[in-house]
Design an enzyme around this catalytic site. Sequence first.
Site, PDB file in Angstrom:
ATOM      1  N   LYS A  44      -5.153   7.893   7.162  1.00 11.68           N
ATOM      2  CA  LYS A  44      -4.605   6.899   6.221  1.00 11.68           C
ATOM      3  C   LYS A  44      -5.464   6.865   4.971  1.00 11.68           C
ATOM      4  O   LYS A  44      -6.695   6.899   5.051  1.00 11.68           O
ATOM      5  CB  LYS A  44      -4.593   5.510   6.881  1.00 11.68           C
ATOM      6  CG  LYS A  44      -4.303   4.364   5.925  1.00 11.68           C
ATOM      7  CD  LYS A  44      -2.904   4.421   5.342  1.00 11.68           C
ATOM      8  CE  LYS A  44      -2.700   3.354   4.257  1.00 11.68           C
ATOM      9  NZ  LYS A  44      -1.393   3.547   3.570  1.00 11.68           N
ATOM     10  N   SER A  69       5.863  -1.361   1.244  1.00 14.70           N
ATOM     11  CA  SER A  69       4.928  -1.752   0.193  1.00 14.70           C
ATOM     12  C   SER A  69       3.655  -2.235   0.899  1.00 14.70           C
ATOM     13  O   SER A  69       3.276  -3.399   0.814  1.00 14.70           O
ATOM     14  CB  SER A  69       5.520  -2.852  -0.691  1.00 14.70           C
ATOM     15  OG  SER A  69       4.655  -3.095  -1.786  1.00 14.70           O
ATOM     16  N   MET A  70       3.055  -1.313   1.678  1.00 10.96           N
ATOM     17  CA  MET A  70       1.914  -1.673   2.525  1.00 10.96           C
ATOM     18  C   MET A  70       0.732  -2.201   1.718  1.00 10.96           C
ATOM     19  O   MET A  70       0.021  -3.100   2.143  1.00 10.96           O
ATOM     20  CB  MET A  70       1.459  -0.474   3.347  1.00 10.96           C
ATOM     21  CG  MET A  70       2.558   0.195   4.165  1.00 10.96           C
ATOM     22  SD  MET A  70       3.355  -0.908   5.316  1.00 10.96           S
ATOM     23  CE  MET A  70       2.113  -0.932   6.601  1.00 10.96           C
ATOM     24  N   GLY A  71       0.484  -1.553   0.567  1.00  7.10           N
ATOM     25  CA  GLY A  71      -0.632  -1.997  -0.283  1.00  7.10           C
ATOM     26  C   GLY A  71      -1.976  -1.465   0.156  1.00  7.10           C
ATOM     27  O   GLY A  71      -3.007  -2.136   0.023  1.00  7.10           O
ATOM     28  N   ASN A 127      -5.246  10.926  -3.219  1.00 12.05           N
ATOM     29  CA  ASN A 127      -3.941  10.309  -3.398  1.00 12.05           C
ATOM     30  C   ASN A 127      -3.820   9.742  -4.806  1.00 12.05           C
ATOM     31  O   ASN A 127      -4.452   8.746  -5.138  1.00 12.05           O
ATOM     32  CB  ASN A 127      -3.758   9.196  -2.342  1.00 12.05           C
ATOM     33  CG  ASN A 127      -2.382   8.579  -2.375  1.00 12.05           C
ATOM     34  OD1 ASN A 127      -1.599   8.841  -3.288  1.00 12.05           O
ATOM     35  ND2 ASN A 127      -2.088   7.764  -1.384  1.00 12.05           N
ATOM     36  N   CYS A 130      -0.109   6.240  -4.927  1.00  8.63           N
ATOM     37  CA  CYS A 130       0.282   5.048  -4.181  1.00  8.63           C
ATOM     38  C   CYS A 130       1.076   4.136  -5.120  1.00  8.63           C
ATOM     39  O   CYS A 130       0.569   3.736  -6.171  1.00  8.63           O
ATOM     40  CB  CYS A 130      -0.932   4.293  -3.642  1.00  8.63           C
ATOM     41  SG  CYS A 130      -0.419   2.786  -2.779  1.00  8.63           S
ATOM     42  N   ILE A 192       6.190  15.335  -1.739  1.00  7.50           N
ATOM     43  CA  ILE A 192       6.105  14.158  -2.560  1.00  7.50           C
ATOM     44  C   ILE A 192       5.577  12.951  -1.782  1.00  7.50           C
ATOM     45  O   ILE A 192       5.737  12.886  -0.565  1.00  7.50           O
ATOM     46  CB  ILE A 192       7.499  13.775  -3.132  1.00  7.50           C
ATOM     47  CG1 ILE A 192       8.477  13.459  -2.006  1.00  7.50           C
ATOM     48  CG2 ILE A 192       7.998  14.848  -4.076  1.00  7.50           C
ATOM     49  CD1 ILE A 192       9.832  12.909  -2.494  1.00  7.50           C
ATOM     50  N   SER A 194       6.205   8.707  -1.480  1.00  5.99           N
ATOM     51  CA  SER A 194       7.484   7.976  -1.431  1.00  5.99           C
ATOM     52  C   SER A 194       8.051   7.824  -2.848  1.00  5.99           C
ATOM     53  O   SER A 194       7.319   7.859  -3.837  1.00  5.99           O
ATOM     54  CB  SER A 194       7.269   6.592  -0.815  1.00  5.99           C
ATOM     55  OG  SER A 194       6.249   5.916  -1.522  1.00  5.99           O
ATOM     56  N   GLY A 221      12.106   9.328   3.835  1.00  8.05           N
ATOM     57  CA  GLY A 221      13.117   9.715   4.809  1.00  8.05           C
ATOM     58  C   GLY A 221      14.242  10.556   4.224  1.00  8.05           C
ATOM     59  O   GLY A 221      14.116  11.124   3.137  1.00  8.05           O
ATOM     60  N   THR A 272       8.204   9.519   7.681  1.00 12.43           N
ATOM     61  CA  THR A 272       9.187   8.579   8.226  1.00 12.43           C
ATOM     62  C   THR A 272       9.634   8.918   9.646  1.00 12.43           C
ATOM     63  O   THR A 272       9.561   8.077  10.547  1.00 12.43           O
ATOM     64  CB  THR A 272      10.411   8.539   7.292  1.00 12.43           C
ATOM     65  OG1 THR A 272       9.990   8.095   5.991  1.00 12.43           O
ATOM     66  CG2 THR A 272      11.493   7.624   7.834  1.00 12.43           C
TER      67      THR A 272
HETATM   68  O1  LIG Z   1       1.402   1.070   0.373  1.00 12.28           O
HETATM   69  C1  LIG Z   1       0.722   2.033   0.824  1.00 12.28           C
HETATM   70  O2  LIG Z   1      -0.322   1.915   1.511  1.00 12.28           O
HETATM   71  C2  LIG Z   1       1.237   3.385   0.465  1.00 12.28           C
HETATM   72  N1  LIG Z   1       2.573   3.578   0.607  1.00 12.28           N
HETATM   73  C3  LIG Z   1       3.189   4.737   0.205  1.00 12.28           C
HETATM   74  O3  LIG Z   1       4.413   4.904   0.330  1.00 12.28           O
HETATM   75  N2  LIG Z   1       2.419   5.740  -0.328  1.00 12.28           N
HETATM   76  C4  LIG Z   1       1.090   5.620  -0.487  1.00 12.28           C
HETATM   77  O4  LIG Z   1       0.428   6.557  -0.994  1.00 12.28           O
HETATM   78  C5  LIG Z   1       0.456   4.395  -0.069  1.00 12.28           C
HETATM   79 CL1  LIG Z   1      -1.264   4.230  -0.236  1.00 12.28          CL
END
Ligand SMILES: O=C(O)c1[nH]c(=O)[nH]c(=O)c1Cl
Length: 312
Positions: A44, A69-71, A127, A130, A192, A194, A221, A272
């Site tokens: 991660k 939208s994990m952040g 990365n 994000c 790519i 997302s 996906g 996904t």
């Molecule tokens: O929100 C996320 O953690 C996240 N979510 C994504 O879809 N791509 C990323 O590179 C990251 Cl870092």
Amino acid sequence: LTLATTIADRHFKTCLMNAAGVRCQSDRDLNALINSNAGAYVTKSATPAYRAGNPEPRMKMIPQGSFNSMGLPNNGLDYYLDFVLKDQAKRPDATNFLSIAGTSLADNLAMLHQIQDSAYNGFVELNLSCPNVPGHPQQGYDFDATKETLTAVFDFYTKPLGVKLPPYFDLAHFDQIAAVLNQFPLTFVTTINSVGNGLIVNYETETVAIKPKGGFGGLGGASVKPTALANVRALSQRLNPSIAVIGVGGIMSGRDAFEHILCGASMLQIGTQFGYEGTKIFDRVAHELDDIMALKGYASLDDFRGKLKTIN
Ligand SMILES: O=C(O)c1[nH]c(=O)[nH]c(=O)c1Cl
């Protein structure tokens, strides 16, 4: 038939691995990947310190794929560096990927100095894409910032490194990002990430689906496969041959895997669908790809990588 692949001087027994962010946040997740038939794993994306990430709900599995939208929730670089160093000691011949996603150039450089000064000899996936850190644009869309970052990185970093890119949607942008990347001794690009900042609406409740950023999040996906294939193909056509392309986006089957390789991919990441199926997907997709190669008379990935034909 062999699904083996090579990037730089590193050999992988199979061309299938996870995409960063999916089932790779804890050592339990990572050990499951080690014990699977994946050819490698990527951790991660790490920030220097532990990060809780965005408020929940922040992720939805939707019919078209995934939405998040994990952040950047993660256990911090020390956790992942410690894990990969222990793994490297146990399995010195395996090459894996350590993903980092600093929210500033200073953070990225600090993490890369720490990795440079460590005994780690695997790959780093930087990365640049994000889409979910409020207030932080995807650096891959800023060509000057990307050039500045890579200039600073390659001023001291000597270990194999690649970048995770956002999807581009304009041929001029493929030209521009490739012109920047070709100036640096990159080992690979992963394309790519997302498709950023989509919006999923709940028709019944007339509400957005996730809490962060007013409901905006990254799409993954099946629905993003055409965009992923275009980015794999366009970058494969433009980048120096010394820069391998790792394809990710919409891989759910052997056929999707075949198409990514046909467009130029040397390694494939599954996000996904790996999230849905777990590690058995690496067996299923490998089996399906092997069947397709047998049907078409290909003995190795080299027989068809990048050989997509145009209509003359
Ligand atoms: O929100 C996320 O953690 C996240 N979510 C994504 O879809 N791509 C990323 O590179 C990251 Cl870092």
